[in-house]
Motif scaffolding. Structure first.
Motif, PDB file in Angstrom:
ATOM      1  N   GLN A   1      -0.439 -41.128 -62.949  1.00 53.79           N
ATOM      2  CA  GLN A   1       0.756 -41.496 -62.193  1.00 53.79           C
ATOM      3  C   GLN A   1       1.923 -40.579 -62.550  1.00 53.79           C
ATOM      4  OE1 GLN A   1       0.614 -44.019 -59.887  1.00 53.79           O
ATOM      5  NE2 GLN A   1      -1.548 -44.226 -60.380  1.00 53.79           N
ATOM      6  N   ILE A   2       2.059 -40.273 -63.838  1.00 53.07           N
ATOM      7  CA  ILE A   2       3.152 -39.413 -64.303  1.00 53.07           C
ATOM      8  C   ILE A   2       2.984 -37.994 -63.769  1.00 53.07           C
ATOM      9  CG2 ILE A   2       4.178 -38.347 -66.354  1.00 53.07           C
ATOM     10  CD1 ILE A   2       3.489 -41.001 -67.826  1.00 53.07           C
ATOM     11  N   LEU A   3       1.757 -37.476 -63.803  1.00 51.96           N
ATOM     12  CA  LEU A   3       1.487 -36.132 -63.295  1.00 51.96           C
ATOM     13  C   LEU A   3       1.745 -36.047 -61.789  1.00 51.96           C
ATOM     14  CD1 LEU A   3      -1.792 -35.300 -65.257  1.00 51.96           C
ATOM     15  CD2 LEU A   3       0.478 -34.319 -65.639  1.00 51.96           C
ATOM     16  N   LYS A   4       1.401 -37.094 -61.091  1.00 53.20           N
ATOM     17  CA  LYS A   4       1.636 -37.128 -59.642  1.00 53.20           C
ATOM     18  C   LYS A   4       3.126 -37.058 -59.344  1.00 53.20           C
ATOM     19  CE  LYS A   4       0.934 -39.996 -55.537  1.00 53.20           C
ATOM     20  NZ  LYS A   4       0.364 -41.267 -55.012  1.00 53.20           N
ATOM     21  N   ASN A   5       3.908 -37.847 -60.075  1.00 57.55           N
ATOM     22  CA  ASN A   5       5.347 -37.869 -59.858  1.00 57.55           C
ATOM     23  C   ASN A   5       6.015 -36.575 -60.307  1.00 57.55           C
ATOM     24  OD1 ASN A   5       7.836 -39.494 -59.186  1.00 57.55           O
ATOM     25  ND2 ASN A   5       8.275 -39.057 -61.333  1.00 57.55           N
ATOM     26  N   ARG A   6       5.517 -35.996 -61.395  1.00 56.38           N
ATOM     27  CA  ARG A   6       6.128 -34.802 -61.983  1.00 56.38           C
ATOM     28  C   ARG A   6       5.788 -33.528 -61.203  1.00 56.38           C
ATOM     29  NH1 ARG A   6       9.984 -32.959 -65.741  1.00 56.38           N
ATOM     30  NH2 ARG A   6       9.148 -31.313 -67.051  1.00 56.38           N
ATOM     31  N   TYR A   7       4.503 -33.383 -60.832  1.00 57.52           N
ATOM     32  CA  TYR A   7       4.043 -32.126 -60.238  1.00 57.52           C
ATOM     33  C   TYR A   7       3.560 -32.251 -58.791  1.00 57.52           C
ATOM     34  CZ  TYR A   7       4.118 -30.771 -65.146  1.00 57.52           C
ATOM     35  OH  TYR A   7       4.498 -30.544 -66.452  1.00 57.52           O
ATOM     36  N   GLY A   8       3.515 -33.476 -58.276  1.00 58.03           N
ATOM     37  CA  GLY A   8       3.059 -33.666 -56.910  1.00 58.03           C
ATOM     38  C   GLY A   8       1.573 -33.478 -56.725  1.00 58.03           C
ATOM     39  N   VAL A   9       0.805 -33.632 -57.806  1.00 58.63           N
ATOM     40  CA  VAL A   9      -0.647 -33.468 -57.722  1.00 58.63           C
ATOM     41  C   VAL A   9      -1.321 -34.831 -57.590  1.00 58.63           C
ATOM     42  CG1 VAL A   9      -0.710 -31.300 -58.981  1.00 58.63           C
ATOM     43  CG2 VAL A   9      -0.843 -33.444 -60.248  1.00 58.63           C
ATOM     44  N   SER A  10      -2.407 -34.860 -56.863  1.00 56.79           N
ATOM     45  CA  SER A  10      -3.150 -36.105 -56.698  1.00 56.79           C
ATOM     46  C   SER A  10      -4.157 -36.273 -57.821  1.00 56.79           C
ATOM     47  CB  SER A  10      -3.882 -36.101 -55.357  1.00 56.79           C
ATOM     48  OG  SER A  10      -4.907 -35.122 -55.358  1.00 56.79           O
ATOM     49  N   GLN A  11      -4.652 -37.485 -57.954  1.00 57.45           N
ATOM     50  CA  GLN A  11      -5.680 -37.759 -58.955  1.00 57.45           C
ATOM     51  C   GLN A  11      -6.931 -36.938 -58.653  1.00 57.45           C
ATOM     52  OE1 GLN A  11      -6.125 -41.896 -59.979  1.00 57.45           O
ATOM     53  NE2 GLN A  11      -8.251 -41.656 -60.539  1.00 57.45           N
TER      54      GLN A  11
END
Length: 292
Positions: free
Chosen positions: A89-99
Motif C-alpha cells: 500500500q505504501i509503495l503504491k501511494n509513494r511510487y504509483g506502482v501496483s501490487q
C-alpha cells in the motif's frame, strides 16, 4: 477461478435453461451448482470451460482471468504478513506502482540480491584474508566469514536451521539474505534480526521510512504499528491517502490502533445488550467528538 455467477444466471434465464443442465454437464450435484450460481463457491477451470462450451460462449466471459491465461498471464495468490501487505500500500501511494508490478519485479530483484549476497560474502572473505596476513584476527570473525561463505557456496541464502544454526546465530552470522538487504539499505530500515532459515519480509524492514512518516505526520507510534502490521492499511478508505485529509486519516489510524480498536469492537457488540452501559464505556474510552 472467479466465476461471474450473475452472468451465468442471466444466461440461463434468458435461454430458459435450468440448473439441472449444469448438473448434467459437469457431473456435480445440484447443491454444488446452486452454490456456484449464488457465488458461495467457485467452480474449477475445467467446469467453467465445460459450461461455456455447452452454452456456446467464450470461457473468458464467465471468468475474465481465463483471458489473462490465454494472454500469457496467470492468476497467483499468497498469504502475506500484514506488514508486507502494508508495504504494498505504501509503495503504491509513494511510487504509483501496483501490487502486480511489484510482484513482476520480485524474481528479478530476488535474483539480484541473491547474487550480491554471494559476492558480498566472497569479498568479505578476501578482505579478511588480506588483513590476516598483517594483523591478528579474532577467531570469531574468521568463523563468521567462513560460515557466510559456506552459505553462499551452498546456495542456502536464508541460512540454515540445522543443528549448528543456533550457535552460528549467536556469533552474529544471522540470515545472510537479510544481512545483504540490510547492507544495501544502509542499516537504517531494519526492525528486527531475521532468524536463520526464514524469508525476510515486511516485518523485518521498513520499506520506506519517509513515506511512512508522511503518512502518519511524524507520529512514531502509528508508524511503528503500521510497519509491524498492527494496523491494516488496505482497510483504510482510499480517499484518506489524500494530503488534504490528514486529520481524518490520523483519526482513522489512531482508532484502529490496538487495543483501542479491540475495545471499539467490544462496545459495538455490547450496544444491543445494554446501550446505556455501552455509551458509558464509549465516553470513557474516547474524547468528545472522537468516536469515529
Amino acid at each position: 477461478m472467479a466465476l461471474d455467477h450473475k452472468l451465468l444466471k442471466e444466461t440461463l434465464k434468458s435461454r430458459k435453461l435450468t440448473q439441472s443442465l449444469i448438473e448434467d454437464w459437469t457431473g456435480k450435484n445440484i447443491r454444488t451448482v446452486r452454490r456456484w450460481l449464488s457465488g458461495q463457491n467457485q467452480p474449477g477451470e475445467e467446469d467453467i470451460r465445460t459450461i461455456a462450451s455447452k452454452l456456446n460462449i467464450e470461457p473468458e466471459k464467465l471468468d475474465p482471468r481465463l483471458e489473462e491465461q490465454s494472454a500469457g498471464k496467470i492468476q497467483v495468490s499468497a498469504r502475506l504478513s500484514v506488514a508486507s501487505h502494508n508495504a504494498y500500500q505504501i509503495l503504491k501511494n509513494r511510487y504509483g506502482v501496483s501490487q502486480t508490478e511489484v510482484i513482476e519485479l520480485a524474481p528479478i530483484m530476488f535474483a539480484a540480491i541473491a547474487k550480491f549476497s554471494d559476492t558480498l560474502a566472497r569479498q568479505e572473505a578476501s578482505e579478511l584474508e588480506k588483513v590476516s596476513q598483517r594483523y591478528p584476527i579474532d577467531p570469531s570473525s574468521v568463523q563468521h566469514v567462513a560460515v557466510e561463505l559456506a552459505f553462499a557456496e551452498s546456495g542456502l541464502i536464508f541460512g540454515t536451521d540445522s543443528e549448528t544454526g543456533d550457535y552460528l546465530d549467536c556469533i552474529g552470522v544471522g540470515n545472510p539474505f537479510a544481512n545483504c538487504i540490510d547492507y544495501l539499505a544502509g542499516g537504517s530500515s531494519r526492525t528486527r534480526v531475521t532468524p536463520l532459515g526464514e524469508c525476510p519480509g515486511g516485518k523485518d524492514f521498513v520499506v520506506d521510512e519517509t513515506a511512512l512518516l508522511e503518512l502518519t505526520s511524524g507520529d512514531k507510534e502509528l508508524a511503528t504499528a503500521i510497519a509491524d502490521g498492527k494496523i491494516r492499511l488496505d482497510l483504510m478508505h482510499k480517499d484518506l491517502w489524500n494530503e488534504n485529509r490528514t486529520d481524518e486519516r490520523l483519526k482513522w489510524l489512531k482508532d484502529n490502533l490496538p487495543p483501542k480498536a479491540d475495545m471499539k469492537k467490544f462496545i459495538e457488540r455490547f450496544k444491543d445488550r445494554d446501550p446505556k452501559a455501552a455509551a458509558t464505556f464509549e465516553n470513557l474510552l474516547f474524547e468528545e467528538g472522537d468516536e469515529g
